[in-house]
Design a protein around this motif. Structure first.
Motif, short mmCIF file in Angstrom:
data_model
loop_
_atom_site.label_atom_id
_atom_site.label_comp_id
_atom_site.label_asym_id
_atom_site.label_seq_id
_atom_site.Cartn_x
_atom_site.Cartn_y
_atom_site.Cartn_z
N LEU A 97 0.82 -1.20 0.00
CA LEU A 97 0.00 0.00 0.00
C LEU A 97 0.86 1.26 0.00
CD1 LEU A 97 -2.83 -0.99 2.51
CD2 LEU A 97 -3.15 -0.42 0.10
N TYR A 98 1.90 1.23 0.82
CA TYR A 98 2.80 2.38 0.88
C TYR A 98 3.43 2.65 -0.48
CZ TYR A 98 6.84 5.29 1.82
OH TYR A 98 7.77 6.30 1.77
N ASN A 99 3.93 1.59 -1.11
CA ASN A 99 4.58 1.75 -2.42
C ASN A 99 3.59 2.30 -3.46
OD1 ASN A 99 7.00 0.79 -1.41
ND2 ASN A 99 6.59 -1.33 -2.02
N GLU A 100 2.34 1.82 -3.40
CA GLU A 100 1.34 2.30 -4.33
C GLU A 100 1.06 3.78 -4.12
OE1 GLU A 100 -3.29 1.32 -5.70
OE2 GLU A 100 -2.32 0.12 -4.13
N MET A 101 0.91 4.20 -2.85
CA MET A 101 0.65 5.60 -2.56
C MET A 101 1.84 6.47 -2.93
SD MET A 101 -2.44 5.75 -1.52
CE MET A 101 -2.83 4.28 -2.50
N HIS A 102 3.06 5.98 -2.62
CA HIS A 102 4.26 6.75 -2.90
C HIS A 102 4.38 6.98 -4.41
CE1 HIS A 102 8.29 8.31 -2.31
NE2 HIS A 102 8.72 7.52 -3.30
N GLU A 103 4.14 5.94 -5.19
CA GLU A 103 4.23 6.06 -6.64
C GLU A 103 3.18 7.04 -7.18
OE1 GLU A 103 4.01 3.24 -10.66
OE2 GLU A 103 3.80 2.35 -8.66
#
Length: 222
Positions: A205-211
């Motif tokens: 989830l973090y990676n998706e939001m960061h991207e």
């Protein structure tokens, strides 16, 4: 003075007068019904979501909630969402949507989704119409785009999709509230808010939001 009538004349008068009275009564009832339907539609159309996490700490102003359980969803009213979830023996992430409002809004939503209702209960089939209603209103406060209708279905699969969308909306809110945090800070605040999920899910989830935020910052959508 009253005029005495024989039975035959009484019946003749009744045949003339009563149908007119019934027609007038029917017209009034239909007008009242149409007005009531319009009011219900206005309530539903004007309903806006409120963040769920802020309601899970105890008593609060009245809200109408959507809680999923398998292929069904409960639409009810409460002033203590945490207690209501506990009474249903469900997890807090089963709450799909919360709308500020009271019994009038609850009745309006019951009427809106009457085709999917289980008898006179507060339980409904988790139909595509209900899923998109919840998804669109969460999107309005979280910045998450609702899923297109082709991806929605009925039954347990729709409930799973809705839970993923709710999870994504929460991730967006945590990330935005912290102002593009580190992964560690993101996970820490998520845990503090009691949302659950595995460490790997939170990293994803973090990676998706960061991207997504990086693309927005660069002004690209590819």
């Amino acid at each position: 003075m009253p005029v005495a009538l024989c039975n035959a004349h009484r019946i003749e008068v009744a045949l003339t007068v009563v149908p007119d009275m019934l027609r007038s009564g029917l017209a009034a009832a239909q007008a009242s019904s149409n007005k009531a339907v319009g009011a219900r539609n206005d309530l539903v159309t004007a309903a806006t979501a409120t963040p769920i996490e802020g309601l899970l700490r105890g008593e609060h102003e009245g809200v109408v909630y959507f809680i999923s359980n398998g292929g069904r969803v409960k639409i009810g009213h409460t002033t203590n969402l945490k207690s209501r979830v506990s009474a249903l023996s469900l997890r807090t992430d089963s709450v799909l949507l919360a709308l500020p409002g009271g019994p009038d809004l609850e009745r309006a939503l019951h009427a809106r989704f009457a085709a999917h209702r289980h008898g006179d209960t507060e339980w409904f089939d988790f139909a595509s119409e209900i899923f998109h209603f919840a998804s669109a209103r969460n999107a309005a406060i979280s910045g998450v785009t609702p899923l297109p209708s082709v991806q929605a279905g009925t039954g347990p699969s729709a409930a799973a999709i809705a839970r993923r969308e709710t999870r994504k909306a929460r991730a967006f809110r945590v990330y935005a509230d912290l102002g593009q945090p580190s992964q560690r800070a993101f996970i820490k605040v998520w845990r503090e808010r009691g949302f659950g999920e595995s460490d790997q899910t939170l990293r994803d989830l973090y990676n998706e939001m960061h991207e997504a935020f990086e693309k927005a910052r660069r002004g690209t959508t590819d």
